[in-house]
Design a protein around this motif. Sequence first.
Motif, short mmCIF file in Angstrom:
data_model
loop_
_atom_site.label_atom_id
_atom_site.label_comp_id
_atom_site.label_asym_id
_atom_site.label_seq_id
_atom_site.Cartn_x
_atom_site.Cartn_y
_atom_site.Cartn_z
N VAL A 168 -26.28 -20.27 -28.71
CA VAL A 168 -26.06 -18.84 -28.50
C VAL A 168 -25.67 -18.55 -27.05
CG1 VAL A 168 -27.17 -16.57 -28.46
CG2 VAL A 168 -27.55 -18.10 -30.40
N THR A 169 -26.45 -19.06 -26.12
CA THR A 169 -26.23 -18.71 -24.72
C THR A 169 -24.95 -19.31 -24.15
OG1 THR A 169 -27.67 -20.57 -24.06
CG2 THR A 169 -28.68 -18.39 -24.23
N GLU A 170 -24.49 -20.43 -24.68
CA GLU A 170 -23.25 -21.00 -24.14
C GLU A 170 -22.05 -20.12 -24.47
OE1 GLU A 170 -21.24 -24.25 -26.99
OE2 GLU A 170 -23.25 -24.81 -26.34
N ASN A 171 -22.14 -19.36 -25.56
CA ASN A 171 -21.08 -18.41 -25.87
C ASN A 171 -21.24 -17.12 -25.08
OD1 ASN A 171 -19.34 -19.49 -28.24
ND2 ASN A 171 -21.42 -20.00 -28.83
N TRP A 172 -22.47 -16.67 -24.90
CA TRP A 172 -22.70 -15.44 -24.14
C TRP A 172 -22.18 -15.57 -22.72
CZ3 TRP A 172 -28.37 -13.62 -25.54
CH2 TRP A 172 -28.41 -13.26 -26.90
N GLN A 173 -22.50 -16.68 -22.06
CA GLN A 173 -22.13 -16.79 -20.66
C GLN A 173 -20.62 -16.81 -20.49
OE1 GLN A 173 -20.67 -19.59 -19.23
NE2 GLN A 173 -20.93 -21.18 -20.75
N SER A 174 -19.89 -17.39 -21.44
CA SER A 174 -18.44 -17.41 -21.31
C SER A 174 -17.84 -16.02 -21.49
CB SER A 174 -17.82 -18.38 -22.32
OG SER A 174 -18.05 -17.97 -23.65
N GLU A 175 -18.46 -15.22 -22.38
CA GLU A 175 -17.97 -13.86 -22.58
C GLU A 175 -18.20 -13.01 -21.33
OE1 GLU A 175 -16.29 -12.81 -25.05
OE2 GLU A 175 -16.52 -14.49 -26.43
N PHE A 176 -19.40 -13.11 -20.76
CA PHE A 176 -19.68 -12.33 -19.56
C PHE A 176 -18.84 -12.80 -18.38
CE2 PHE A 176 -23.88 -11.51 -21.73
CZ PHE A 176 -23.61 -10.17 -21.98
N LEU A 177 -18.56 -14.10 -18.31
CA LEU A 177 -17.69 -14.61 -17.25
C LEU A 177 -16.29 -14.01 -17.40
CD1 LEU A 177 -17.01 -16.53 -14.90
CD2 LEU A 177 -16.46 -18.27 -16.62
N GLN A 178 -15.80 -13.95 -18.64
CA GLN A 178 -14.48 -13.38 -18.88
C GLN A 178 -14.38 -11.95 -18.36
OE1 GLN A 178 -12.11 -11.44 -22.66
NE2 GLN A 178 -13.57 -13.06 -23.09
N LEU A 216 -27.74 -19.71 -16.75
CA LEU A 216 -29.03 -20.32 -16.43
C LEU A 216 -29.81 -20.61 -17.71
CD1 LEU A 216 -31.23 -21.18 -14.42
CD2 LEU A 216 -31.97 -18.78 -14.34
N ALA A 217 -29.83 -19.63 -18.62
CA ALA A 217 -30.53 -19.84 -19.90
C ALA A 217 -29.90 -20.98 -20.68
CB ALA A 217 -30.49 -18.56 -20.72
N GLN A 218 -28.57 -21.07 -20.63
CA GLN A 218 -27.89 -22.18 -21.31
C GLN A 218 -28.30 -23.52 -20.72
OE1 GLN A 218 -23.60 -22.31 -20.91
NE2 GLN A 218 -23.65 -24.53 -21.25
N SER A 219 -28.41 -23.58 -19.40
CA SER A 219 -28.76 -24.85 -18.76
C SER A 219 -30.18 -25.27 -19.12
CB SER A 219 -28.61 -24.72 -17.24
OG SER A 219 -29.60 -23.88 -16.68
N ILE A 220 -31.10 -24.31 -19.21
CA ILE A 220 -32.49 -24.63 -19.54
C ILE A 220 -32.61 -25.07 -21.00
CG2 ILE A 220 -34.80 -23.65 -19.77
CD1 ILE A 220 -34.12 -21.82 -17.39
N ALA A 221 -32.00 -24.27 -21.90
CA ALA A 221 -32.05 -24.63 -23.32
C ALA A 221 -31.25 -25.90 -23.59
CB ALA A 221 -31.50 -23.48 -24.15
#
Length: 244
Positions: free
Chosen positions: A80-90, A164-169
């Motif tokens: 989930v978080t790996e997709n969220w972070q890319s969207e917010f980066l965009q 950060l959440a992606q890296s931890i999970a």
Amino acid sequence: MNAGRERKQGRDGRNGEGGRRGGFWHDNSLTLAFGAAFLVVLAGQALSGRAEFNEQLGVDGLQQITLLQYLASSDFAVDVTENWQSEFLQFFLYIFGTVWLVQRGSPESKEVHKAGPESEREQRMGEHAGPGSPRWARTKDWRQHLYSRSLGLVMGALFVLSWLAQSIAGRAAYDEQQLRQLEDPVSWGAYLGTPDFWNRSLQNWQSELLAVAAMVILSVYLRQRGSPESKPVGAPHTATGVEG
């Protein structure tokens, strides 16, 4: 994502249509529709992800897990978080990039001659603010400086937090896989240097950046009647920053 919108404004800062309002559902239908679609798709991801995860556990000869256990797992969290972070980066890059970068003929760009942060008059700041302007837009201190960049800053913060959440999970999921293969787990710092972490990040970044570039250039020549992301159907290809 229309960076070049210039809606007609009334003296009170409302839209030129007179600020007419419908009901709650009508006035918030865009957010509500996409929010509901997000929950439906997230539920679908949870169900399909759990099925795939249990298939892998079966191959490894391990006990399968329930849906609630999967929802609490690092595998679900990292997906989930790996997709969220890319969207917010965009959106973070797009919001700040479109301050200075332009594309002639695209409604996703501001007008070519307006590159830059624009004047206080154009942005309705300080003494140029209207009765309906946000309170912090009328100030001349740090609040105005912060508020005038708040959208990009929040998107940037959400990107950092989700990354950060992606890296931890991701590290937890990676260690689980390591243990199944009878290999040693790694520290969080070591995981940040692994191909797994960067592959998860970069495969999403490239798709988001391609989508933005495609939207910007295709909107120069193609139209969608009634959409604010498109120019009016009859607008010239060279018209920039106009609203449908």
